[in-house]
Motif scaffolding. Structure first.
Motif, short mmCIF file in Angstrom:
data_model
loop_
_atom_site.label_atom_id
_atom_site.label_comp_id
_atom_site.label_asym_id
_atom_site.label_seq_id
_atom_site.Cartn_x
_atom_site.Cartn_y
_atom_site.Cartn_z
N GLY A 1 0.80 -1.21 0.00
CA GLY A 1 0.00 0.00 0.00
C GLY A 1 0.83 1.25 0.00
O GLY A 1 2.07 1.23 0.01
N GLU A 2 0.11 2.38 0.00
CA GLU A 2 0.74 3.69 -0.10
C GLU A 2 -0.12 4.68 0.66
O GLU A 2 -1.35 4.55 0.74
N ILE A 3 0.54 5.70 1.21
CA ILE A 3 -0.16 6.81 1.84
C ILE A 3 0.48 8.11 1.37
O ILE A 3 1.70 8.15 1.13
N LEU A 4 -0.34 9.14 1.18
CA LEU A 4 0.15 10.42 0.68
C LEU A 4 -0.52 11.54 1.46
O LEU A 4 -1.74 11.51 1.69
N TRP A 5 0.28 12.54 1.82
CA TRP A 5 -0.24 13.74 2.49
C TRP A 5 0.09 14.94 1.65
O TRP A 5 1.25 15.23 1.39
N ARG A 6 -0.96 15.67 1.23
CA ARG A 6 -0.82 16.92 0.49
C ARG A 6 -1.42 18.05 1.35
O ARG A 6 -2.63 18.24 1.34
N PRO A 7 -0.63 18.79 2.09
CA PRO A 7 -1.19 19.88 2.89
C PRO A 7 -1.84 20.94 2.00
O PRO A 7 -1.36 21.24 0.90
N GLU A 8 -2.95 21.49 2.48
CA GLU A 8 -3.65 22.53 1.73
C GLU A 8 -2.75 23.77 1.60
O GLU A 8 -2.02 24.14 2.52
N THR A 9 -2.84 24.43 0.44
CA THR A 9 -2.07 25.64 0.09
C THR A 9 -0.57 25.40 0.16
O THR A 9 0.21 26.36 0.29
N ALA A 10 -0.12 24.17 0.10
CA ALA A 10 1.31 23.85 0.12
C ALA A 10 1.70 23.25 -1.22
O ALA A 10 0.93 22.53 -1.85
N ARG A 11 2.92 23.54 -1.64
CA ARG A 11 3.43 23.00 -2.89
C ARG A 11 4.19 21.69 -2.67
O ARG A 11 4.72 21.12 -3.61
N TRP A 12 4.27 21.24 -1.43
CA TRP A 12 4.99 20.00 -1.16
C TRP A 12 4.02 18.91 -0.71
O TRP A 12 2.91 19.18 -0.27
N ALA A 13 4.47 17.69 -0.83
CA ALA A 13 3.68 16.53 -0.41
C ALA A 13 4.64 15.47 0.11
O ALA A 13 5.82 15.44 -0.25
N PHE A 14 4.11 14.60 0.97
CA PHE A 14 4.91 13.54 1.58
C PHE A 14 4.19 12.21 1.40
O PHE A 14 2.98 12.11 1.64
N GLY A 15 4.93 11.18 0.98
CA GLY A 15 4.31 9.88 0.75
C GLY A 15 5.19 8.75 1.24
O GLY A 15 6.40 8.91 1.48
N ALA A 16 4.59 7.57 1.38
CA ALA A 16 5.32 6.37 1.79
C ALA A 16 4.66 5.16 1.16
O ALA A 16 3.43 5.09 1.03
N THR A 17 5.47 4.18 0.75
CA THR A 17 4.98 2.93 0.17
C THR A 17 5.64 1.75 0.85
O THR A 17 6.76 1.86 1.38
N LEU A 18 4.96 0.60 0.85
CA LEU A 18 5.53 -0.63 1.38
C LEU A 18 4.86 -1.80 0.66
O LEU A 18 3.62 -1.91 0.66
N TYR A 19 5.68 -2.68 0.05
CA TYR A 19 5.17 -3.83 -0.70
C TYR A 19 6.03 -5.06 -0.43
O TYR A 19 7.27 -4.96 -0.34
N GLU A 20 5.38 -6.21 -0.34
CA GLU A 20 6.05 -7.51 -0.37
C GLU A 20 5.74 -8.11 -1.73
O GLU A 20 4.55 -8.31 -2.07
N VAL A 21 6.78 -8.39 -2.53
CA VAL A 21 6.55 -8.83 -3.90
C VAL A 21 7.38 -10.06 -4.23
O VAL A 21 8.45 -10.28 -3.65
N TRP A 22 6.86 -10.88 -5.15
CA TRP A 22 7.52 -12.07 -5.67
C TRP A 22 7.76 -11.89 -7.16
O TRP A 22 6.93 -11.31 -7.87
N GLN A 23 8.90 -12.39 -7.62
CA GLN A 23 9.22 -12.29 -9.04
C GLN A 23 8.40 -13.31 -9.83
O GLN A 23 8.31 -14.49 -9.45
#
Length: 826
Positions: free
Chosen positions: A660-682
């Motif tokens: 999954g993923e989470i994203l934070w976009r503060p109002e009236t801000a030009r920056w954003a912060f996100g994080a992802t985490l996955y367990e994957v198999w080839q």
């Protein structure tokens, strides 16, 4: 999660370049049989043309040299391309071919990439070399000063093309004179002692070429020699034709040592013709021995290419006239707040009218309609200074006080309560609004009436900018809603997630549209915030679920710059289908069938890391017909500006898993912060349902910044990559108002350069070209590619890993401001 199949932008580019190079080889072969004639033509036409210059020469666009940058023929110049220009070029002789692109990232900075194929060099039948170059403007051309630039020809590469220079160019009537000083490769002919060796003796030595991809600043401007180069370009009397002559300081030392090519002289002659503003061709007689041909195309990403587009035009809005506004105001008879003084017996009528008209002018006597009503009630003029709903600051010019303004705070209330959306005039208006919005490519998910305000939640299915969708929907509401509706509250959804809310005063839109104004004028009256209000909180769903969709589209894969096979390609057809059980819960998949492929020619991987990407040829070859994706996803807005995604299944052609993923976009801000985490198999190479033993926990934290400085966007990722290596990626790109985005990225991890292999570290280019930039269609599709000089296993992410940032980008603060003018006038 809804993703469209995309065709890489390089598909058309590489096909064109390949054709040009084949043509160049053909012409070069023919010209070699007629060298005496070509030499005579060069001396008999080019030199007399230079000698007999006239004042009738036309001013031509910047000439591009045979390395794709502004300059003469083989030598660079001091001028820069126009800001934002993206040049794609190809050039060829009988022993070498060059192609690549350059990007004027800012008015003073240019970056370039070159791919050069030289026959019989270093023991290879054809040696392929990749190099990156940069140029920086030091001085703008003025009446007394030339353009001055500093450049590095091979900032990250093998070093075979490495050279640094400082160069100046000055327009003198129809002539453009250039003089430069070069180091490295550009100091191999006519050189003298390196002047920097006087400062430090270490400057007198220059290391030999290093492993591909290393960045050695300490070698710049080093070497035993420096050398002058220069020349003149003449804008001939023939419109768009430029003649050039130059002295080159490149002796082609390595090529001469390898018996590939030895110059007979250091003077070159050539012609350049600007076929169209976007297309330039050139030919030259190089080093007294052979001809060279060049073609270059220029993309202008700053300018919208189409004045009109196919598809539905914006619906004509209904503009309420003066009599309708008077009738609405008197019918409402809104009571005043008990704490506010009533100015006369009919004060409520005046206040209601103020609320309906929503003026923002402060000078008396400017708006005739309001002035009439004000005088009927004993006042000279009124105006609104702020339009928060339901409160407003009203400025009143009383008849006795002339132009003196007396400010009063007043509150407006409605007593009608919520109207029933299933009965009366609104039921009919609601049905029409849903129908008309669908024709505009806008899907209304919920709609309800609350007093004199209508609330709408919608999904933009067609338009690249969200303000254009807001504007088109506002026009639909103006055309369909009853006249007594004063306010439109519009909530934009992205993949079922509420993102941004706009509260639009109807009268402000009416005034701005009547006066052909822009979104900046409406912006003062608009309330806009991020929101987490779901459609179900507005009304019963308008759209029916489950909702099915499907598409059939071409898919293009490619491999570039491999020494054994520089250009491999695959064309497939992809059938994509999906079902939304709710606006936020989706199941989707895509199967692909091969049409044509050359991927059986690619060499096997020799990577010392887990083969997370370097075995791509096996997936493209053995998995020609396979499953590209089969996953479920759920997206939601946790709070205003906070978005979350969970997904699992076959995530891409090479990996399956969940995360999954989470994203934070503060109002009236030009920056954003996100994080992802996955367990994957080839996945297995056949791209069906078997898995390989390799699996990894991968994820990143990401910081995004939409800079107002030249619209440069910055993104920094840090975490664990697919091969288990840990490190960070920096991406810098420039995004234009047209939606075109061009940039670079580089990744450094804990994998040593030697273990990483060819290229030393992962790096490349970001190129995004919207479909509506190359076709007169409204579309959200785009040609999207991360172009790598070489694909290795270090620094590799899932494709895509970060999803939410792009999905919410259309309603971000920076994007909203850049396209706000599309609200009243889409």
């Amino acid at each position: 999660m809804r993703c469209e199949a995309r065709i890489g932008a390089e598909f058309e580019v590489l096909a064109g370049i390949s054709a040009v190079l084949r043509m160049t080889e053909s012409y070069a072969a023919k010209w070699r049989r007629h060298l005496p004639m070509v030499r005579a033509a060069g001396l008999g036409v080019v030199l007399p043309a230079l000698w007999f210059a006239t004042a009738f020469a036309q001013t031509n666009p910047t000439n591009l040299n045979f390395y794709g940058s502004p300059g003469l023929l083989d030598m660079p110049g001091g001028h820069m391309s126009p800001d934002g220009a993206f040049n794609i070029w190809a050039a060829g002789t009988d022993f070498t071919q060059r192609y690549g692109f350059s990007f004027q990232a800012t008015p003073w900075f240019e970056g370039s990439f070159r791919y050069i194929a030289t026959r019989q060099l270093l023991g290879y039948p054809t040696y392929y070399d990749r190099s990156f170059g940069v140029r920086i403007r030091l001085q703008n051309e003025t009446a007394g000063w030339p353009d001055i630039a500093l450049g590095v020809s091979d900032i990250v590469g093998t070093g075979l093309e490495s050279g640094e220079y400082v160069v100046a160019s000055k327009h003198l009537g129809p002539f453009d004179a250039t003089l430069g000083l070069g180091w490295g490769r550009l100091a191999s002919a006519g050189g003298f002692e390196n002047p920097f060796a006087v400062v430090a003796s270490s400057f007198s030595s220059r290391p030999p070429p290093t492993a591909a991809g290393q960045f050695d600043v300490k070698d710049f401007f080093h070497g035993p020699h420096a050398a002058f180069f220069g020349g003149v370009a003449w804008a001939t009397p023939l419109d768009r034709l430029t003649a050039l002559v130059e002295y080159s300081s490149d002796a082609y030392s390595l090529e001469s040592q390898q018996h590939v090519f030895t110059p007979a002289m250091q003077v070159n002659f050539g012609l350049s013709y600007q076929v169209t503003p976007a297309l330039q061709v050139g030919a030259a007689w190089m080093y007294g021995r052979l001809p060279m041909l060049r073609i270059a195309g220029t993309l202008d990403p700053k300018t919208e290419p189409f004045d009109r587009r196919f598809g539905e035009t914006p619906i004509a809005p209904h503009i309420r006239d003066a009599e309708e506004l008077r009738r609405i105001a008197r019918a409402k008879r809104l009571p005043l707040d008990p704490g506010v003084q009533s100015f006369d017996a009919d004060g409520s009528t005046l206040i209601a009218f103020i609320k309906a008209v929503r003026l923002e002018q402060r000078d008396c006597g400017r708006h005739a309609l309001l002035a009439d009503v004000a005088r009927e009630n004993g006042f000279q003029e009124v105006a609104i200074s702020s339009v928060g709903d339901p409160y407003g600051d009203v400025l009143i010019c009383s008849a006795g006080d002339g132009l003196r303004l007396i400010e009063r705070r007043m509150a407006l209330f409605t007593s009608s309560g919520d109207a029933d959306p299933g009965t009366g005039a609104f039921a009919e208006a609601r049905a029409h609004a849903i129908e008309f919005a669908a024709k505009q490519g806008l899907k209304i998910e919920a709609i309800a009436l609350h007093g004199d305000r209508v609330d709408v939640a919608f999904t933009n299915l067609r338009y690249r900018t969200e303000p254009e969708a807001y504007g088109r929907l506002a026009r639909v509401l103006m055309a369909t809603m009853p006249d007594n509706i004063d306010t439109f509250r519009i909530i934009s959804l992205a993949e079922g997630m509420p993102t941004r809310e706009l509260v639009l005063p109807r009268s402000s839109l009416e005034r701005t549209i009547e006066q052909s104004g822009g979104g900046r004028e409406v912006l003062a009256d608009v309330t806009t915030d991020q929101t987490s209000i779901l459609p179900a909180q507005i009304s019963e769903p308008v759209a029916k679920y489950p909702a099915f969709d499907w598409s059939l589209s071409p898919v293009y894969n490619q491999s570039l710059f491999d020494p054994d096979a520089p250009y491999l390609y695959q064309l497939l057809v992809g059938l994509r289908g999906g079902v939304n059980l709710t606006p936020q819960l989706r199941f989707e998949g895509e199967v692909q069938a091969n049409i044509v492929s050359t991927f059986n020619q690619l060499r096997s991987s020799n990577s010392a890391l887990p083969h997370v990407r370097s075995d791509q040829n096996l997936y493209y070859d053995k998995g020609r017909n396979g499953v590209a994706e089969l996953q479920s996803s759920y997206e939601t807005t946790l709070a205003p500006g906070v978005y979350a995604l969970a997904r699992g299944g076959i995530l891409e052609s090479m990996f399956a898993g969940g995360g999954g993923e989470i994203l934070w976009r503060p109002e009236t801000a030009r920056w954003a912060f996100g994080a992802t985490l996955y367990e994957v198999w080839q996945r297995g190479f056949d791209r069906l349902f078997d898995m390989q033993p390799y699996h990894v926990l991968t994820g990143h934290v990401s910081l995004y910044y939409e800079s107002p400085w030249y619209n440069l966007d910055f993104r920094a990722d840090a975490g664990r990559y697919l091969a288990g290596d840990e490190g960070g990626t920096l991406t810098v790109s420039r995004r234009f108002d047209t939606g075109v985005e061009i940039g670079v990225f580089a990744t450094l991890t804990n994998v040593p350069f030697a273990k990483f292999g060819e290229g030393s570290f992962d790096k490349g280019f970001v190129i995004r070209i919207p479909l509506d930039f190359v076709t007169p269609l409204n579309s959200q599709s785009e040609f999207d590619v991360n172009l790598r000089p070489v694909t290795r296993d270090g620094g590799q992410m899932l494709q895509p890993e970060q999803v939410l940032y792009d999905e919410t980008r259309r309603t971000s603060y920076g994007e909203f401001l850049s396209a706000v003018d599309r609200i009243p006038s889409p």
